[in-house]
Design a protein around this motif. Sequence first.
Motif, mmCIF file in Angstrom:
data_model
loop_
_atom_site.group_PDB
_atom_site.id
_atom_site.type_symbol
_atom_site.label_atom_id
_atom_site.label_comp_id
_atom_site.label_asym_id
_atom_site.label_seq_id
_atom_site.Cartn_x
_atom_site.Cartn_y
_atom_site.Cartn_z
ATOM 1 N N LYS A 131 0.836 -1.199 0.000
ATOM 2 C CA LYS A 131 0.000 0.000 0.000
ATOM 3 C C LYS A 131 0.870 1.248 0.000
ATOM 4 C CE LYS A 131 -3.645 2.204 2.670
ATOM 5 N NZ LYS A 131 -4.414 2.142 3.910
ATOM 6 N N GLY A 132 1.929 1.229 0.823
ATOM 7 C CA GLY A 132 2.853 2.362 0.902
ATOM 8 C C GLY A 132 3.514 2.638 -0.437
ATOM 9 N N ILE A 133 3.931 1.561 -1.101
ATOM 10 C CA ILE A 133 4.588 1.714 -2.405
ATOM 11 C C ILE A 133 3.608 2.305 -3.413
ATOM 12 C CG2 ILE A 133 5.510 0.428 -4.364
ATOM 13 C CD1 ILE A 133 6.732 -1.532 -2.291
ATOM 14 N N TYR A 134 2.374 1.782 -3.429
ATOM 15 C CA TYR A 134 1.417 2.210 -4.444
ATOM 16 C C TYR A 134 0.774 3.564 -4.160
ATOM 17 C CZ TYR A 134 1.766 -1.625 -7.654
ATOM 18 O OH TYR A 134 2.241 -2.471 -8.610
ATOM 19 N N THR A 135 0.890 4.040 -2.924
ATOM 20 C CA THR A 135 0.347 5.371 -2.656
ATOM 21 C C THR A 135 1.456 6.424 -2.582
ATOM 22 O OG1 THR A 135 0.357 4.838 -0.322
ATOM 23 C CG2 THR A 135 -1.750 4.624 -1.448
ATOM 24 N N GLY A 136 2.709 5.988 -2.701
ATOM 25 C CA GLY A 136 3.797 6.949 -2.756
ATOM 26 C C GLY A 136 4.459 7.227 -1.419
ATOM 27 N N ALA A 137 4.057 6.508 -0.338
ATOM 28 C CA ALA A 137 4.675 6.728 0.964
ATOM 29 C C ALA A 137 6.059 6.079 1.015
ATOM 30 C CB ALA A 137 3.791 6.162 2.072
ATOM 31 N N ILE A 138 6.223 4.993 0.277
ATOM 32 C CA ILE A 138 7.526 4.319 0.202
ATOM 33 C C ILE A 138 8.047 4.500 -1.216
ATOM 34 C CG2 ILE A 138 8.704 2.085 0.308
ATOM 35 C CD1 ILE A 138 6.545 1.200 2.319
ATOM 36 N N THR A 139 9.236 5.073 -1.361
ATOM 37 C CA THR A 139 9.715 5.380 -2.707
ATOM 38 C C THR A 139 11.041 4.721 -3.028
ATOM 39 O OG1 THR A 139 10.751 7.375 -1.861
ATOM 40 C CG2 THR A 139 8.561 7.631 -2.804
ATOM 41 N N ASP A 140 11.673 4.080 -2.035
ATOM 42 C CA ASP A 140 12.981 3.491 -2.286
ATOM 43 C C ASP A 140 13.001 2.040 -1.815
ATOM 44 O OD1 ASP A 140 15.951 4.906 -2.884
ATOM 45 O OD2 ASP A 140 15.976 2.919 -1.945
ATOM 46 N N TRP A 141 13.665 1.179 -2.584
ATOM 47 C CA TRP A 141 13.688 -0.245 -2.234
ATOM 48 C C TRP A 141 14.370 -0.491 -0.890
ATOM 49 C CZ3 TRP A 141 10.543 -3.642 -3.960
ATOM 50 C CH2 TRP A 141 10.050 -3.559 -5.256
ATOM 51 N N SER A 142 15.287 0.396 -0.474
ATOM 52 C CA SER A 142 15.962 0.185 0.801
ATOM 53 C C SER A 142 14.988 0.283 1.969
ATOM 54 C CB SER A 142 17.093 1.206 0.956
ATOM 55 O OG SER A 142 16.560 2.509 0.912
ATOM 56 N N GLN A 143 13.839 0.974 1.763
ATOM 57 C CA GLN A 143 12.847 1.098 2.840
ATOM 58 C C GLN A 143 12.105 -0.210 3.105
ATOM 59 O OE1 GLN A 143 11.489 4.852 0.814
ATOM 60 N NE2 GLN A 143 10.618 5.221 2.829
ATOM 61 N N GLY A 167 13.756 -3.258 2.603
ATOM 62 C CA GLY A 167 14.763 -4.303 2.744
ATOM 63 C C GLY A 167 15.444 -4.719 1.464
ATOM 64 N N GLY A 168 15.371 -3.882 0.427
ATOM 65 C CA GLY A 168 16.063 -4.228 -0.809
ATOM 66 C C GLY A 168 17.304 -3.380 -1.008
ATOM 67 N N LYS A 169 17.884 -3.495 -2.210
ATOM 68 C CA LYS A 169 19.018 -2.646 -2.553
ATOM 69 C C LYS A 169 18.509 -1.222 -2.740
ATOM 70 C CE LYS A 169 20.341 -5.074 -6.065
ATOM 71 N NZ LYS A 169 20.929 -5.762 -7.207
ATOM 72 N N ALA A 170 19.326 -0.227 -2.403
ATOM 73 C CA ALA A 170 18.894 1.158 -2.578
ATOM 74 C C ALA A 170 18.624 1.430 -4.044
ATOM 75 C CB ALA A 170 19.971 2.103 -2.047
ATOM 76 N N GLY A 171 17.554 2.125 -4.318
ATOM 77 C CA GLY A 171 17.165 2.436 -5.703
ATOM 78 C C GLY A 171 15.726 2.872 -5.718
ATOM 79 N N PRO A 172 15.372 3.852 -6.539
ATOM 80 C CA PRO A 172 13.992 4.340 -6.562
ATOM 81 C C PRO A 172 13.040 3.264 -7.096
ATOM 82 C CG PRO A 172 15.243 5.275 -8.371
ATOM 83 C CD PRO A 172 16.227 4.523 -7.524
ATOM 84 N N ILE A 173 11.867 3.160 -6.481
ATOM 85 C CA ILE A 173 10.890 2.161 -6.921
ATOM 86 C C ILE A 173 10.116 2.703 -8.125
ATOM 87 C CG2 ILE A 173 8.859 0.818 -6.267
ATOM 88 C CD1 ILE A 173 9.763 1.005 -3.385
ATOM 89 N N ALA A 174 10.067 1.916 -9.198
ATOM 90 C CA ALA A 174 9.234 2.276 -10.348
ATOM 91 C C ALA A 174 7.916 1.521 -10.221
ATOM 92 C CB ALA A 174 9.927 1.913 -11.650
ATOM 93 N N GLN A 189 -8.046 2.470 -2.879
ATOM 94 C CA GLN A 189 -8.900 2.743 -4.027
ATOM 95 C C GLN A 189 -8.739 4.162 -4.549
ATOM 96 O OE1 GLN A 189 -12.734 1.542 -2.599
ATOM 97 N NE2 GLN A 189 -12.516 -0.435 -3.568
ATOM 98 N N ASP A 190 -8.391 4.257 -5.840
ATOM 99 C CA ASP A 190 -8.234 5.546 -6.525
ATOM 100 C C ASP A 190 -7.210 6.457 -5.847
ATOM 101 O OD1 ASP A 190 -9.355 5.804 -8.927
ATOM 102 O OD2 ASP A 190 -11.248 6.674 -8.275
ATOM 103 N N LYS A 191 -6.220 5.877 -5.181
ATOM 104 C CA LYS A 191 -5.192 6.695 -4.542
ATOM 105 C C LYS A 191 -3.817 6.353 -5.096
ATOM 106 C CE LYS A 191 -7.556 7.470 -0.159
ATOM 107 N NZ LYS A 191 -8.474 6.325 -0.017
ATOM 108 N N LEU A 192 -3.768 5.817 -6.314
ATOM 109 C CA LEU A 192 -2.502 5.449 -6.925
ATOM 110 C C LEU A 192 -1.595 6.672 -7.018
ATOM 111 C CD1 LEU A 192 -0.815 3.299 -8.475
ATOM 112 C CD2 LEU A 192 -1.855 4.186 -10.554
ATOM 113 N N VAL A 193 -0.303 6.464 -6.658
ATOM 114 C CA VAL A 193 0.644 7.573 -6.682
ATOM 115 C C VAL A 193 0.758 8.135 -8.101
ATOM 116 C CG1 VAL A 193 2.574 5.944 -6.986
ATOM 117 C CG2 VAL A 193 3.020 8.232 -6.111
ATOM 118 N N LEU A 194 0.818 9.464 -8.197
ATOM 119 C CA LEU A 194 1.021 10.080 -9.500
ATOM 120 C C LEU A 194 2.449 9.804 -9.956
ATOM 121 C CD1 LEU A 194 -0.786 13.499 -9.134
ATOM 122 C CD2 LEU A 194 -1.487 11.545 -10.490
#
Lengths: 278, 398
Positions: free
Chosen positions: A134-146, A148-155, A176-181
């Motif tokens: 949910k965090g990734i898809y709403t834009g609250a989490i933007t980096d894979w390091s957040q 537990g992955g390698k640092a890098g922006p999430i696409a 619902q209808d809150k997909l990150v721009l």
Amino acid sequence: MKKYIAAALALAFLVFAAAPVLANGEKEGTAAAPAQAYTIEVSGSTSVYPLMEKLAAAYTAANPLITINANGTGSSDGIKAANERTSELGMSSRNLKPAEKGYGMTEVIIAVDAIAAVVHPSNPVANLTLEQIKGIYTGAITDWSQVGGKAGPIAVVSREPGSGTRGAFEEIVGFQDKLVLGAAEFDGTGGVRASVAGNPNAIGYISLGSMTAEVKAVKVEGVEATAANVVNGSFKIARPFVVMYHNDKISPQGKAFLDWAMSAEGQAIVKTSWVPVK
Amino acid sequence: MKNTRLATDTFFRYLIRFVSLFSVLALAAMLLFVFVQGAEPFLTPTSDSIRLVAQNIPAITVNGTEYVNHSTFIPVDLDSTELRLEFVNRGQPLVIPVQINNEVEKVEDRLSFPAEYAGATTYPEAYTWMLKLPGTIVGLEQSVTILFPEPPYNFFSFLGGQAWRPTHLKLYGILTMIVATIISTFGAVLIGVPLALLAAVLIGEFMPRRLAAIVRSGIDLLAGIPSVVYGFFGLMIIVPLVQRMFDAPSGSSLISAIFILSVMVLPTIVAITITSLQAVPRSWREASLAVGASKMQTAWRVVFPAARSGILAGIILGVSRAIGETMAVILVAGNSPQFPTAFTDSVRTLTATIALEMGYAQGRHSQMLFSVGIVLFIMILILNTIVLRLKKHLTKGL
């Protein structure tokens, strides 16, 4: 005098040219007796389409007089086609919306499909919680390091608004209808898969029936996306495949096909990549 | 003999008239359909009554009227101030009075359910409420869905709105898409046109005739390649390249779209420019060379200005292709309805919206896509008018 005859001829010529097109619509009204060749028109969701194709292939092999004409045009389109009676059966990869329930169609759930969150095979992240997705898809989490992955922006890769897969995914994950721009939106499972396969930083979601080795499915809340885990209820991101029809439109042949799809034989085909309902 | 010719002449004369009449009528009918569909969301509410859908409830009484085995919409008068629902749940007869207050600003609060049902009610989409009660068997829950009509959509929130959230929030703002369409087209023209003109002058004026003919047929071939092929090339080659070059999270972006579009407009502009350069009389070139101008001066100062009318026509065609391009853009632009703040941002064009969502849109959402089509239509009309004016102005001396 000749002038008028020539003019009339020109008009007649046009009418004859157009006649086959106009007459085409009337042919379909003739009700076929059971022992006659018959075509069942099916249209709707692109996610249900691969399953419908498999079912149709097996059914028409056993019943050579029946032809099943399936089209993957989208869930809403299938529901509309079934409601307007341009298709005998409609397919949808989501539950009918409130406004569509009121059409008064009969709904049959022929299978359940899991939606897997997928990443690039080189991505070390193997598990995500619903909250993280949910965090990734709403834009609250933007980096894979957040997560537990390698640092890098999430696409972030998503389906287009109105898609059955997107509707179900957003509803179950809770955004619902809150997909990150800025997220990439593709029409069709293939576009999402290709995009994730080509980008080490991408995350997307696709139907379990469309999984290939190009992408890696992550566990959700520690649970793997498999048919068995959907059956025992531990994998939460699943949605129904619905086939709907109007009682006054469906033919005996269409009904027989649907009954067969719900039988042990039909459900065995469902079992190959999806979750059977019986 | 003479009479037969008269007859055939008349036959074809009328045939042409009838065919043109039919084409004009068909075109008019199509435009009318699009305009009627596209205008509807701004003129009428989605329905003229409150609509109820009852599921797994054999008999329900709404405001005193009983509906038995009713699977379609149950209409309720818009002026009602109360919805009195009576049905049997797990053997218990229930009476649920639902208060309607149309004065409340926030749509979500317009219906108030009795306190004991607060946990059972949800607001799944804008203008939609749902009351869900457990049934006798698991999975056969009883539900009553109440749909309020959506009022006519404000035209200015459509054109000027920044949020395109069509499924749950029912917000239809297309300003971001208009901006993205203009920027991507403008970018494509900015890169594509100079390249195309330089290439055309090289091929048309400086290449040996035979080589020019070969290159020319190659360019005609490029102009005929389906746009999805360009899009696929972009998705497989350009998008990963952009991602690595700019170190962006994703290469599906405005810059990828501009790049693909500028490549796509090249063949059209080059081909038409060569044709119009070749249409300039040989004697003009000879006269210019005779007074001592170099070949380069002749090409840029004599031939090029003489052909400007045709060149402009080529540019218009190129721009129209860029603005109307759909398939290739969908594959590379990322399609997020946001204002681009950087060239690596994902953007969505007007055409992409129509093509992406048409198969999945329902009700007002689908009509809104027709409205998007009308906006596109008007944008192209405005563009063509401007270019026609410009053309008149430019070709005044000829």
